[in-house]
Design a protein around this motif. Structure first.
Motif, PDB file in Angstrom:
ATOM      1  N   THR A  84       0.860  -1.200   0.000  1.00 22.22           N
ATOM      2  CA  THR A  84       0.000   0.000   0.000  1.00 22.22           C
ATOM      3  C   THR A  84       0.890   1.242   0.000  1.00 22.22           C
ATOM      4  N   PRO A  85       1.344   1.648  -1.156  1.00 25.13           N
ATOM      5  CA  PRO A  85       2.357   2.715  -1.234  1.00 25.13           C
ATOM      6  C   PRO A  85       1.844   4.047  -0.703  1.00 25.13           C
ATOM      7  N   ASP A  86       0.542   4.261  -0.726  1.00 24.30           N
ATOM      8  CA  ASP A  86       0.018   5.576  -0.359  1.00 24.30           C
ATOM      9  C   ASP A  86      -0.343   5.705   1.104  1.00 24.30           C
ATOM     10  N   SER A  87       0.012   4.718   1.874  1.00 27.32           N
ATOM     11  CA  SER A  87      -0.392   4.775   3.283  1.00 27.32           C
ATOM     12  C   SER A  87       0.772   4.336   4.170  1.00 27.32           C
ATOM     13  N   ASP A  88       0.851   4.938   5.365  1.00 25.32           N
ATOM     14  CA  ASP A  88       1.896   4.552   6.303  1.00 25.32           C
ATOM     15  C   ASP A  88       1.488   3.374   7.158  1.00 25.32           C
ATOM     16  N   GLU A  89       0.197   3.106   7.093  1.00 22.21           N
ATOM     17  CA  GLU A  89      -0.342   2.139   8.036  1.00 22.21           C
ATOM     18  C   GLU A  89       0.052   0.714   7.685  1.00 22.21           C
ATOM     19  N   GLU A  90       0.336  -0.063   8.742  1.00 21.53           N
ATOM     20  CA  GLU A  90       0.555  -1.492   8.548  1.00 21.53           C
ATOM     21  C   GLU A  90      -0.481  -2.223   9.369  1.00 21.53           C
ATOM     22  N   TYR A  91      -1.205  -3.124   8.740  1.00 23.08           N
ATOM     23  CA  TYR A  91      -2.214  -3.873   9.502  1.00 23.08           C
ATOM     24  C   TYR A  91      -2.534  -5.189   8.815  1.00 23.08           C
ATOM     25  N   GLY A  92      -3.187  -6.019   9.579  1.00 26.68           N
ATOM     26  CA  GLY A  92      -3.560  -7.333   9.047  1.00 26.68           C
ATOM     27  C   GLY A  92      -5.061  -7.481   8.995  1.00 26.68           C
ATOM     28  N   ALA A  93      -5.510  -8.556   8.309  1.00 24.34           N
ATOM     29  CA  ALA A  93      -6.944  -8.832   8.234  1.00 24.34           C
ATOM     30  C   ALA A  93      -7.159 -10.341   8.171  1.00 24.34           C
ATOM     31  N   PHE A  94      -8.168 -10.790   8.889  1.00 21.04           N
ATOM     32  CA  PHE A  94      -8.574 -12.196   8.818  1.00 21.04           C
ATOM     33  C   PHE A  94      -9.976 -12.241   8.200  1.00 21.04           C
ATOM     34  N   PRO A  95     -10.052 -12.346   6.886  1.00 18.54           N
ATOM     35  CA  PRO A  95     -11.375 -12.268   6.251  1.00 18.54           C
ATOM     36  C   PRO A  95     -12.340 -13.342   6.762  1.00 18.54           C
ATOM     37  N   GLN A  96     -11.809 -14.511   7.092  1.00 18.31           N
ATOM     38  CA  GLN A  96     -12.719 -15.570   7.552  1.00 18.31           C
ATOM     39  C   GLN A  96     -13.383 -15.213   8.873  1.00 18.31           C
ATOM     40  N   LEU A  97     -12.678 -14.404   9.657  1.00 17.87           N
ATOM     41  CA  LEU A  97     -13.213 -14.064  10.978  1.00 17.87           C
ATOM     42  C   LEU A  97     -13.954 -12.733  10.955  1.00 17.87           C
ATOM     43  N   GLY A  98     -13.981 -12.108   9.776  1.00 17.12           N
ATOM     44  CA  GLY A  98     -14.605 -10.800   9.703  1.00 17.12           C
ATOM     45  C   GLY A  98     -13.762  -9.725  10.374  1.00 17.12           C
ATOM     46  N   MET A  99     -12.497 -10.026  10.663  1.00 19.21           N
ATOM     47  CA  MET A  99     -11.620  -9.012  11.261  1.00 19.21           C
ATOM     48  C   MET A  99     -10.859  -8.372  10.118  1.00 19.21           C
ATOM     49  N   ASP A 100     -11.207  -7.138   9.777  1.00 21.10           N
ATOM     50  CA  ASP A 100     -10.558  -6.591   8.590  1.00 21.10           C
ATOM     51  C   ASP A 100      -9.558  -5.473   8.876  1.00 21.10           C
ATOM     52  N   HIS A 101      -9.300  -5.214  10.140  1.00 22.35           N
ATOM     53  CA  HIS A 101      -8.299  -4.196  10.415  1.00 22.35           C
ATOM     54  C   HIS A 101      -7.649  -4.446  11.780  1.00 22.35           C
TER      55      HIS A 101
ATOM     56  N   PRO B 190      -7.165 -24.079   5.701  1.00 23.19           N
ATOM     57  CA  PRO B 190      -6.220 -22.963   5.756  1.00 23.19           C
ATOM     58  C   PRO B 190      -6.741 -21.780   6.587  1.00 23.19           C
ATOM     59  N   ILE B 191      -5.793 -21.047   7.143  1.00 28.00           N
ATOM     60  CA  ILE B 191      -6.110 -19.771   7.783  1.00 28.00           C
ATOM     61  C   ILE B 191      -5.768 -18.700   6.758  1.00 28.00           C
ATOM     62  N   GLU B 192      -6.689 -17.793   6.557  1.00 29.95           N
ATOM     63  CA  GLU B 192      -6.377 -16.716   5.613  1.00 29.95           C
ATOM     64  C   GLU B 192      -5.950 -15.471   6.361  1.00 29.95           C
ATOM     65  N   LEU B 193      -4.851 -14.920   5.935  1.00 34.45           N
ATOM     66  CA  LEU B 193      -4.366 -13.691   6.573  1.00 34.45           C
ATOM     67  C   LEU B 193      -3.874 -12.753   5.484  1.00 34.45           C
ATOM     68  N   ARG B 194      -4.288 -11.500   5.595  1.00 31.33           N
ATOM     69  CA  ARG B 194      -3.762 -10.504   4.660  1.00 31.33           C
ATOM     70  C   ARG B 194      -2.996  -9.475   5.463  1.00 31.33           C
ATOM     71  N   ILE B 195      -1.884  -9.044   4.889  1.00 37.20           N
ATOM     72  CA  ILE B 195      -1.142  -7.976   5.555  1.00 37.20           C
ATOM     73  C   ILE B 195      -0.975  -6.814   4.577  1.00 37.20           C
ATOM     74  N   TYR B 196      -1.410  -5.652   5.025  1.00 37.81           N
ATOM     75  CA  TYR B 196      -1.327  -4.438   4.213  1.00 37.81           C
ATOM     76  C   TYR B 196      -0.209  -3.575   4.773  1.00 37.81           C
ATOM     77  N   SER B 197       0.692  -3.159   3.908  1.00 38.88           N
ATOM     78  CA  SER B 197       1.797  -2.336   4.404  1.00 38.88           C
ATOM     79  C   SER B 197       2.514  -1.682   3.229  1.00 38.88           C
ATOM     80  N   PRO B 198       3.042  -0.496   3.448  1.00 39.00           N
ATOM     81  CA  PRO B 198       3.853   0.115   2.386  1.00 39.00           C
ATOM     82  C   PRO B 198       5.205  -0.588   2.245  1.00 39.00           C
ATOM     83  N   HIS B 199       5.558  -1.408   3.263  1.00 37.12           N
ATOM     84  CA  HIS B 199       6.890  -2.022   3.258  1.00 37.12           C
ATOM     85  C   HIS B 199       6.923  -3.444   2.726  1.00 37.12           C
TER      86      HIS B 199
END
Ligand code: GDP
Length: 788
Positions: free
Chosen positions: A80-97, A125-134
């Protein structure tokens, strides 16, 4: 830069949601919709987690000795080049931030530990997404580490289970990241063995040598350049934790510093460092994605065609959305209600109440008149004392009859057609509304018929008696809680109708909605119940003391009561037919004969039967016990008559049946007599009302129902018609979330499936458009840089 990986990862995310919703077995082609991932394999403690965390730049994987990776973790990294934020999401659990990586770690730990020790690994499987500029755009799968030996607490087949689980992920087009520790001989590397099995030419395997710092640089470089296990994509050496500069001193070196310190690693062609690894992964994955692009496009195209075909074949291209389905369903209900409303007005209400009251009239007549042998006197206008004289013998015997004819008839007919009988068409029918019994005596007219003398000697005493009977009968009718019964009748009727409205399509698929409708209908009716009952009771109060009858009212009632008695006659005949079916005619005829003589002699054939059986048994026992020749001839006791013998030949059931036939025949005789009397001139005017209770009571019933209906209609029915549609809207329609609407729609399997297909088509269309765009860009790029 065209960011192929990023775009394809987005596409993959869409495809992923589709596979979840479509996993009802409707298609087996979902594996064709896979895009390549990087699959990380290695032995336990080879440094797998450390490598993954180094790539992400965050500590987020669960640590521990107790097999903490039990399920595959499908990890999508999104740059996510336009954001400083780093966060994860578990779509299966409805946890998106989830911004706290320690929480990600804890969640992963919990999700892994939800697999029991006994099971140890699971392929869910466990699904995990990580959003980060890095982070780069990547898709990685972390798998449970290979183990050499199982410990005592682990199942013995665990080694194989882990292998099988990993094997599934090592297939084409995935890229294998084989993690081997520098301090373990490559020949023993489980990761390389796994790669060999699935990628024998080493075309899609990247070797990662971890813990480079644990061996001398020279030894490390020779591992990295070895040729025993050649990999097309080569080996990369990494150091994933700070290294002590010199043993004993606290100065720590980063990976870059470590490699910088040792010139051995500057050898050309040598690949070292997490940065190098990352860039390599990005490039390799992008290549692989590019190569998968046209396959994927083909797969999506055929999937789309298949889906369209299904929609055409099964649903004829109908459009539907959760909202439209819900609106249609509720509209259907409203429509049904409206139809009911127009069909059920005051006249129908009146008919129902009147019908019910008339059935009460019949009950009262049966209780107070038709069961009274003196009714013969009433019908033929002789004095009761004369009539009683003919009946004297019968009266006593009749009292022994077990049931009044009314009971017998309804019992016999109840078995098949509850609704066809006279009486309320709804549940909650009060039986014997007076609560007092007429004595249960069964009238018998056989003696009086045919020889009925002409009326004579009728006196004031007779008048007084029959007037009194008539007052009692009218009271039975008016003082038995007409308000409660008629209101209940209408409530039941409304509830019955509402129930049948929601017991039909589509509400059979929506039990909650059905319950909700029934509940609010109940609530409306409950809120009106008591006031309606009171109003009705108030309005009929005058009739409890006196009922004035106009000649024209009498005329109408005379007609109606004739019909009512006819109907009673019909019921009796039906009961007789039923009693005679499936019974040998002759046997029944004999049993009837017996029952009749028994009745004349004042005995009960059924108990005689029992008595005979008992006597015979006793005798048999005696004869056997004594074995005495003296008793041989005395099989029957002297008092056993031939009549009794013939009773013994019939079963108690047959005898009962015979008795019932007699009872009903008697009732029929009385009814015919009454029918004649009612049509006669003496019943033509209200002056003789004491002689014609059926007519008088029918006038009363008519008046009661007229007045009751006035208030029930106004208090209850109109109010219900007004409230129902409003409650429907406020309970079922307004304020529903999209989620609730969706859930509602998918309760209906057909619609649920249809919605799923439509959603699938929509998603595939989106994916298809994007893929075509990508393909077009690819083609452009290829033509502009032919050697790219
Ligand atoms: P996994 O079980 O394969 O996930 O391995 P881990 O990443 O948990 O690492 C196992 C152990 O090796 C841990 O104690 C790590 O600290 C250690 N380790 C990981 N990478 C390195 C490295 O580059 N150098 C050294 N010396 N130790 C490492």
């Amino acid at each position: 830069l065209m960011e192929l990986t990023k775009k394809l990862l987005e596409i993959q995310t869409i495809l992923k949601t589709m596979q979840q919703s479509g996993d009802d077995g409707s298609n087996g082609s979902s594996s064709a919709l896979q895009l390549p991932s990087i699959v990380v394999v290695g032995s336990q403690s080879s440094g797998k987690s450390s490598v993954l965390e180094a790539i992400v730049g965050q500590e987020f994987l669960p640590k521990g000795n107790n097999m903490v990776t039990r399920r595959p973790i499908e990890l999508t990294l999104i740059n996510t080049p336009d954001s400083d934020e780093e966060y994860g999401a578990f779509p299966q659990l409805g946890m998106d931030h989830v911004g706290d990586f320690r929480q990600i770690q804890r969640t992963l730990y919990d999700l892994n530990m939800s697999v029991s020790d006994a099971e140890c690994v699971s392929d869910k499987p466990i699904e995990l997404r990580i959003y980060s500029p890095h982070v780069p755009d990547l898709r990685l799968v972390d798998l449970p580490g290979y183990i050499q030996v199982v410990n005592r607490k682990q199942p013995p087949e665990l080694r194989q289970k882990i292998r099988d689980l990993c094997e599934g992920y090592l297939k084409q087009p995935n890229i294998i990241l084989a993690v081997c520790a520098a301090d373990v001989d490559l020949a023993n590397s489980e990761a390389l063995k796994a790669s060999r099995r699935n990628d024998p030419l080493g075309m899609r395997t990247i070797g990662v040598i971890t813990k480079i710092d644990t061996t001398a640089p020279a030894a490390a470089t020779s591992i990295l350049t070895q040729n025993d296990y050649p990999l097309h994509l080569g080996y990369i050496g990494v150091v994933c934790r700070p290294v002590r500069e010199t043993p004993g001193r606290d100065v720590m070196l980063s990976e870059a510093q470590y490699f910088g310190r040792h010139p051995e690693f500057r050898q050309p062609g040598l690949q070292v460092g997490v940065g190098t690894l990352r860039r390599k992964l990005v490039r390799v994955l992008e290549d692989s994605m590019r190569r998968s692009l046209s396959n994927l496009t083909d797969a999506v195209r055929s999937e789309l065609e298949e889906t369209k075909y299904q929609i055409k074949v099964h649903y004829n291209d109908e459009r539907v959305s959760p909202e439209s389905y819900m609106a249609e369903s509720l509209d259907a209900l409203k429509q049904r209600f409206k139809t009911f409303q127009t069909q059920f007005g005051k006249p129908q209400l009146r008919a129902e109440v009147q019908h019910w009251l008339e059935s009460r009239v019949m009950d009262v007549c049966a209780e107070l008149y038709w069961s009274d042998p003196a009714v013969v006197a009433l019908s033929t206008r002789v004095t009761r004392s004369r009539a009683a004289g003919w009946w004297a013998d019968i009266r006593t015997r009749a009292a022994q009859a077990a049931q009044a004819a009314t009971g017998v008839i309804s019992e016999i007919l109840a078995a098949d057609t509850a609704k066809e009988q006279r009486g309320p068409r709804l549940g909650g029918k009060p039986t014997g509304i007076s609560g007092e019994s007429a004595g249960g005596s069964r009238g018998n007219t056989s003696g009086g018929q045919g020889t009925a003398p002409v009326a004579r000697e009728w006196s004031d005493v007779d008048d007084a008696y029959w007037d009194h009977q008539l007052d009692r009968a009218a009271a039975l009718l008016t003082k038995s809680g007409v308000g409660r019964w008629t209101t209940q009748l209408v409530v039941d009727l409304l509830m019955d109708n509402v129930t049948s409205m929601v017991d039909a399509e589509p509400f059979i698929h929506h039990p909650d909605t059905r319950t909700a409708v029934l509940n609010f209908s109940h609530a409306i009716l409950r809120s009106k119940y008591h006031s309606t009952v009171d109003q009705v009771e108030n309005t009929i109060k005058p009739f409890k003391y006196e009922v004035e009858v106009e000649p024209h009212e009498w005329k109408k009632a005379q007609k109606r009561s004739g019909t009512l008695v006819d109907n009673e006659i019909r019921l009796c005949r039906q009961a007789l037919v039923k009693l005679r079916t499936n019974v040998p005619r002759k046997q029944l005829q004999q049993a009837i004969q017996l029952a009749r003589t028994a009745e004349k002699r004042g005995i009960d054939p059924v108990s005689i039967h029992a008595e005979l059986i008992r006597r015979n048994a006793e005798q048999a026992a005696e004869t056997e016990g004594a074995g005495n020749a003296e008793h041989e001839g005395a099989t029957l006791e002297p008092q056993t008559t031939s009549d009794e013998l013939s009773y013994a030949q019939h079963s108690p059931r047959m005898l009962r049946r015979a008795q019932q036939v007699l009872m009903i025949q008697d009732r029929l005789n009385i009814l015919h007599m009454r029918r004649k009397a009612l049509a006669s001139t003496s019943c033509a005017s209200p002056d003789n009302k004491r002689l014609c209770p059926e007519i008088f009571l029918d006038v009363v019933a008519e008046k009661l129902s007229y007045n009751a209906v006035l208030f029930i209609n106004y208090e209850l029915l109109q109010d219900f018609f007004f409230q129902f549609p409003r409650e429907l809207d406020s309970n079922l329609y307004y304020g529903k979330t999209l989620q609730q609407t969706r859930e509602f729609a998918s309760q209906n399997p057909r619609v649920g499936k249809q919605l799923q297909l439509l959603e699938r088509r929509q998603k595939l269309e989106v994916v298809m458009t994007r893929l075509q765009e990508l393909m077009r860009q690819q083609a452009q790029q290829a033509s502009s840089e032919p050697y790219g």
